[in-house]
Every structure is written in C-alpha cells, then in structure tokens.
Motif scaffolding. Structure first.
Motif, PDB file in Angstrom:
ATOM      1  N   LEU A 168       6.057  70.858  67.953  1.00 45.77           N
ATOM      2  CA  LEU A 168       6.294  69.600  68.652  1.00 45.77           C
ATOM      3  C   LEU A 168       5.924  69.691  70.131  1.00 45.77           C
ATOM      4  O   LEU A 168       5.545  68.683  70.746  1.00 45.77           O
ATOM      5  CB  LEU A 168       7.760  69.196  68.522  1.00 45.77           C
ATOM      6  N   ALA A 169       6.020  70.888  70.705  1.00 48.23           N
ATOM      7  CA  ALA A 169       5.731  71.042  72.129  1.00 48.23           C
ATOM      8  C   ALA A 169       4.257  71.270  72.418  1.00 48.23           C
ATOM      9  O   ALA A 169       3.873  71.377  73.590  1.00 48.23           O
ATOM     10  CB  ALA A 169       6.540  72.210  72.697  1.00 48.23           C
ATOM     11  N   ALA A 170       3.419  71.349  71.387  1.00 51.76           N
ATOM     12  CA  ALA A 170       1.991  71.566  71.611  1.00 51.76           C
ATOM     13  C   ALA A 170       1.404  70.379  72.367  1.00 51.76           C
ATOM     14  O   ALA A 170       1.703  69.212  72.069  1.00 51.76           O
ATOM     15  CB  ALA A 170       1.272  71.776  70.280  1.00 51.76           C
ATOM     16  N   THR A 171       0.568  70.699  73.329  1.00 47.62           N
ATOM     17  CA  THR A 171      -0.012  69.643  74.178  1.00 47.62           C
ATOM     18  C   THR A 171      -1.499  69.428  73.934  1.00 47.62           C
ATOM     19  O   THR A 171      -2.089  68.532  74.530  1.00 47.62           O
ATOM     20  CB  THR A 171       0.201  70.007  75.652  1.00 47.62           C
ATOM     21  N   SER A 172      -2.082  70.252  73.066  1.00 49.51           N
ATOM     22  CA  SER A 172      -3.516  70.098  72.794  1.00 49.51           C
ATOM     23  C   SER A 172      -3.780  70.527  71.356  1.00 49.51           C
ATOM     24  O   SER A 172      -3.003  71.308  70.772  1.00 49.51           O
ATOM     25  CB  SER A 172      -4.338  70.953  73.752  1.00 49.51           C
ATOM     26  N   PRO A 173      -4.853  70.013  70.775  1.00 47.40           N
ATOM     27  CA  PRO A 173      -5.177  70.433  69.406  1.00 47.40           C
ATOM     28  C   PRO A 173      -5.386  71.938  69.285  1.00 47.40           C
ATOM     29  O   PRO A 173      -5.039  72.533  68.258  1.00 47.40           O
ATOM     30  CB  PRO A 173      -6.462  69.656  69.099  1.00 47.40           C
ATOM     31  N   GLU A 174      -5.969  72.550  70.306  1.00 47.19           N
ATOM     32  CA  GLU A 174      -6.170  74.003  70.246  1.00 47.19           C
ATOM     33  C   GLU A 174      -4.840  74.744  70.197  1.00 47.19           C
ATOM     34  O   GLU A 174      -4.644  75.661  69.391  1.00 47.19           O
ATOM     35  CB  GLU A 174      -6.982  74.468  71.463  1.00 47.19           C
ATOM     36  N   GLU A 175      -3.938  74.320  71.080  1.00 47.30           N
ATOM     37  CA  GLU A 175      -2.617  74.941  71.066  1.00 47.30           C
ATOM     38  C   GLU A 175      -1.902  74.686  69.754  1.00 47.30           C
ATOM     39  O   GLU A 175      -1.233  75.583  69.194  1.00 47.30           O
ATOM     40  CB  GLU A 175      -1.787  74.411  72.234  1.00 47.30           C
ATOM     41  N   LEU A 176      -2.060  73.495  69.217  1.00 42.36           N
ATOM     42  CA  LEU A 176      -1.435  73.152  67.938  1.00 42.36           C
ATOM     43  C   LEU A 176      -1.991  74.029  66.816  1.00 42.36           C
ATOM     44  O   LEU A 176      -1.219  74.519  65.974  1.00 42.36           O
ATOM     45  CB  LEU A 176      -1.669  71.671  67.623  1.00 42.36           C
ATOM     46  N   GLU A 177      -3.299  74.246  66.821  1.00 46.36           N
ATOM     47  CA  GLU A 177      -3.901  75.067  65.769  1.00 46.36           C
ATOM     48  C   GLU A 177      -3.484  76.534  65.918  1.00 46.36           C
ATOM     49  O   GLU A 177      -3.304  77.230  64.913  1.00 46.36           O
ATOM     50  CB  GLU A 177      -5.427  74.942  65.800  1.00 46.36           C
ATOM     51  N   ASN A 178      -3.338  76.991  67.145  1.00 47.59           N
ATOM     52  CA  ASN A 178      -2.872  78.369  67.335  1.00 47.59           C
ATOM     53  C   ASN A 178      -1.457  78.544  66.785  1.00 47.59           C
ATOM     54  O   ASN A 178      -1.157  79.525  66.081  1.00 47.59           O
ATOM     55  CB  ASN A 178      -2.911  78.729  68.824  1.00 47.59           C
ATOM     56  N   VAL A 179      -0.607  77.568  67.118  1.00 46.46           N
ATOM     57  CA  VAL A 179       0.760  77.629  66.585  1.00 46.46           C
ATOM     58  C   VAL A 179       0.738  77.504  65.073  1.00 46.46           C
ATOM     59  O   VAL A 179       1.479  78.189  64.347  1.00 46.46           O
ATOM     60  CB  VAL A 179       1.632  76.532  67.224  1.00 46.46           C
TER      61      VAL A 179
END
Length: 517
Positions: A102-113
């Motif tokens: 939920l705290a991801a701020t970008s698609p890249e960060e979201l994909e890493n998580v």
C-alpha cells in the motif's frame, strides 16, 4: 544322596531318552546316551549363544523401536516444528508486506515489493503443503494461507489499479491545465479586445474607429458581459474540476460533480450571450473540459475508481489483518501441537532408552548368573576332574603305578580315567612279569657266569699244573746243564794257553760267566 551334577546328568538322559524319531536316534548316537563333555559344551555354548542371540535380538528390537521414536522426532516432529516456525516467519513477512504494497509510490517499487511477496507466498504455500495439518477451529492453515495470499494478490491488483488511475489522473490533470490555459488565454484575449473596442471602437490598431453608437450598442455590452460571465463560470468550473483530484471521499466527489455540473451549466448560459464565432470556439474548448471530467474514462470516473480501489485496499487490508490473526493463531496452535508431539515422542524415546538400560542390565545379570552356574556345576568340576586325572597320569609317568585313578562322573573324562586305570593295572601286571623275567634272566646270567668261572678255574688249574710241570722240568734241566757245564769249563780252561793275568782274569770271568750260564 545324589549331587546336583548327578541330577543334571539324570535329567539330560531322561530328556534324551524321550526324544522321538530319527532326531532322538541321532541325538543318542551323537551323545552316546549320556551327558558327556561334548553335550556339556554344546549345551553350554548353545545356551550361551541362544541367550546372547536372544539378548541381541531383543536389543535390536528395542533399538529399532528407539530408532523409530528418534526418527519420529528427528524426521517428522522436528521438521514439522521447523516448518511451523518457518510458516510463522513467512506469515509475519506477508503481514508486513501488506502495508509495504500500500505504501508503494511507483510501479517499480510496487513490483519490487511484489517480487518479495511472491517469494514469501511460494515458500508459505510450499510449507503449508508439506505440513498439511489443520490449525485453529476457524479453518485450516492451508485455507488461511490461501486467503492471505489471495488478499495480497488483490491488494497488489488494487494498488496497481490505483497507480494506473493516478497516472491517468495526472495525465488528465495536465490536459485540464493545458485546456484551461488555452481557454483562459483565448478568453482573456477576447475580453481585452472587446473592452478595447468598446472604449476605442477599434478591432485592430490600423482599423477605422467605429462610431460611438456601434461601440455602445447593447449587443456589444451583452457580448462583453457574456465573456465576463463565462470567464467567472469557467474559472469556477475549472477550479471544481481540479478539486476533484483531491477529493478523498466518494460522497464529496459526488458533491463535486454536482457543483461542476452547475458551473458548467452557468458556462453554457454565459455562452448564449457570446457571439457565435467566439461562442463556437469557446464551446469546443468547454466540451474538451466536459469530456475530461465527465467522460467514461474522465476525471470523475477515474477518481471514483481510484477512491473505490483505496476503499477496497482498506477493506482488503482489514480482511488481511483478520486472516493474519487467524493464521498466526493457527500457526501458534500448530507449533504448540508439534511441540507437544515432539515432547511426547522424546518422552517415549527416553522411556524406551531407560527400559533398554534396565533390560540390558537384566540380561547381563542373567548371563552372569548362568555363567556362574555353568562354571560351578560344569566348568570347575570338569577342571578339577581333569586336574586329578593329570596328577595321576604324571605320577604314573614318574613310575608311581600305585597311584589309583579316582574320577567320578559319567562322561569322557570318566572313560579316560577308567582307561587309565586299566592301563595302570596292565602296567602293574607287566611290571610284575618284567620283574620275573628280569630275575630269571639274572639267575640265568649268574648261572652262565658261574659256569664260565668253573671253566676258567679248570683252565687255570690245568695251567697251574702245566706250569708246575714246566717249572720242575726247568729246574731239572738247569741242574743237569750245570752239572755238565762245570766239567766242560774245567776242561776248556786247562786246554787254552796261558795269556797273562788279564786274560786269566778274563778267562776267570768267563768261567764265572760260564758257571752262571
């Protein structure tokens, strides 16, 4: 009164006589129908081997049971306990992953998580499949883990949709800003031109000024008033449209749509007062704003979907917390159950080890007791009997044939003692016969010696007689010779010429010599 050994011998013979068939015949033939040394060795070794094999088999059985218990602990309970702890760790990791998504701020960060979450999900499901034990009463660990994974997938999907909507809203915000800027620029230019015309009568600087009646005509003022009204309504509508980007509640967003609709209605009313060429241009730009705000993929619909995704994510997060709490509770129950099972298995193994210790101690004591009995009733008596037999044999070998062989029992040693006694009796008889023969030979030898002595005496007597005869004859012969020699010497002396004193002396010597001869 019978001794213990006698009773054992009698019992063995009784058992041996009761064995039926060919087996009994072979046994009686092999043992001679008695409890001999061979039978004692076979019984002793067989009993020892049987007892040892029985003890070994029981120990192996006990070790197998202990090993099974240890295997249950090491191969089942301990891995299950480790898997349960790892399941708990992966569950905790997935619990922490929800806020991170939920705290991801970008698609890249979201994909890493998401990559980390997928790894944890795979590990969790693999562990659940391996454990395969039901957890709490609310449901199995597997179902709760699947619900947690599904919830995380939905959260990921929701966050991805929200980011997509945010990106789309950002793009539309830029378009709204660009459209508003174009509209404001065009509107400001038109307002300035209309105001300049009213006060100067010029459309362009090189135009001929219009007459005052035309400049102050009602239509020109209505057009100018419509431009101002349009500007005000358009500014309000643009502000409300931009406000829609910041609304955090669906109800507020709906209210914003109503206000935007009212503002756009005012804009449409203001357009009625603007002359057609300009009205058409402004109307087209307003239509762009209307489409950006109210279209199927416009600001309102996108923002509404974004808010729905935010609400959905919050619901999923709440459901995720509930599922996580149930999963943690189930995993804790699973851990407790595995710990209890491991403790029970360990206690069983400890009990079996204790029983094995006492069993081995008992077997050792029984073996020592059996060895003591065997030594006391078989080994020591056998050694004593052999020792007595050896002492008797040694004394007999030294010539003491009067030592009697006394060995009790009914076995090979007794047979050897009996044979040795027979040998002793025969030896005594032979000794007596040899003594008689020796005496006879001595008498015969003495007789022969006496006969030889008599013969020697006869020969000696004959020799003595002969010597006496020869001695008498010699003496007679010597006398006769002397009697004959003396006259001859006298004659010889007077028959030789006188040759001096020395010669006479010599002749005298010779005469004496002759006389001696």
């Amino acid at each position: 009164m019978k001794t213990v050994n006698d009773r054992i011998y009698s019992a063995f013979e009784w058992i041996l006589s009761r064995i039926p068939g060919k087996l009994g015949e072979k046994a009686r033939k092999a043992t001679g129908g008695r409890f001999g040394i061979g039978s004692q060795v076979v019984v002793g070794l067989g009993g020892g081997v049987t007892l040892t094999l029985g003890a070994i088999l029981l120990v192996l059985l006990l070790m197998s049971v202990v090993q099974r218990g240890q295997s249950e602990v090491t191969q089942e309970q301990m891995p299950a306990l480790v898997d349960a702890f790892r399941l708990f760790e992966h569950s905790e990791a997935l619990v922490r992953a929800s806020p991170q998504l939920l705290a991801a701020t970008s698609p890249e960060e979201l994909e890493n998580v998401r990559s980390a979450v997928i790894s944890e999900e795979d590990s969790l499901l693999a562990l659940v499949g391996r454990v395969g034990i039901q957890g709490s009463e609310d449901g199995g660990v597997g179902r709760l883990a699947e619900d947690l994974v599904e919830s995380l997938n939905e959260i990921h999907e929701s966050v991805g949709n929200r980011m997509s909507y945010q990106a789309h809203l950002g793009q539309m915000g830029a378009e709204v800003e660009a459209a508003g800027f174009r509209l404001q620029s065009r509107l400001e230019e038109e307002v300035d031109d209309q105001y300049f015309f009213i006060y100067t009568g010029l459309r362009e600087l090189d135009d001929v000024p219009a007459p005052p009646a035309r400049r102050t005509a009602l239509a020109e003022f209505e057009h100018y008033s419509g431009l101002l009204s349009f500007k005000a309504s358009q500014n309000e509508a643009t502000t409300l449209i931009q406000q829609a980007f910041t609304e955090t509640d669906s109800e507020l967003l709906l209210a914003n749509r109503e206000r935007v609709a009212t503002a756009l209605s005012d804009v449409q009313e203001a357009l009625e007062e603007i002359r057609p060429p300009m009205r058409d241009s402004l109307s087209r730009q307003i239509d762009v704003l209307v489409d950006l705000y109210g279209g199927p993929t416009g600001i309102f619909a996108t923002r509404r979907r974004e808010l729905e995704e935010i609400g959905r994510a919050e619901d999923l997060l709440a459901r995720n917390r509930t599922t996580t709490a149930q999963l943690v509770s189930s995993v804790e129950g699973l851990v407790d159950g595995v710990q209890v099972a491991a403790a029970q298995a360990a206690n069983r193994s400890s009990l079996l080890v204790t029983l094995g210790f006492w069993f081995l101690l008992g077997v050792t004591l029984v073996t020592l007791g059996a060895a003591h009995i065997a030594w006391r009733h078989f080994g020591q008596p056998l050694i004593d009997r052999l020792h007595r037999l050896f002492e008797t044999t040694r004394r007999m070998s030294e010539g003491d044939l009067e030592a009697q062989v006394q060995v009790e029992g009914n076995d090979e040693v007794t047979d050897m003692a009996g044979a040795l006694e027979v040998f002793r009796q025969h030896a005594l008889e032979v000794q007596r016969l040899n003594l008689v023969e020796q005496l006879a030979e001595e008498v015969q030898a003495k007789n022969s010696a006496l006969e030889q002595t008599l013969e020697d005496l006869r020969r000696t007597q004959q020799q003595v007689v002969t010597q006496e005869k020869l001695a008498s004859l010699g003496a007679l012969t010597a006398g006769i010779a002397h009697e004959i020699r003396n006259p001859l010497n006298f004659v010889n002396n007077f028959a030789r010429p006188v040759e001096g004193t020395d010669r006479r002396v010599e002749g005298g010597d010779g005469r004496r010599d002759g006389e001696q001869r």
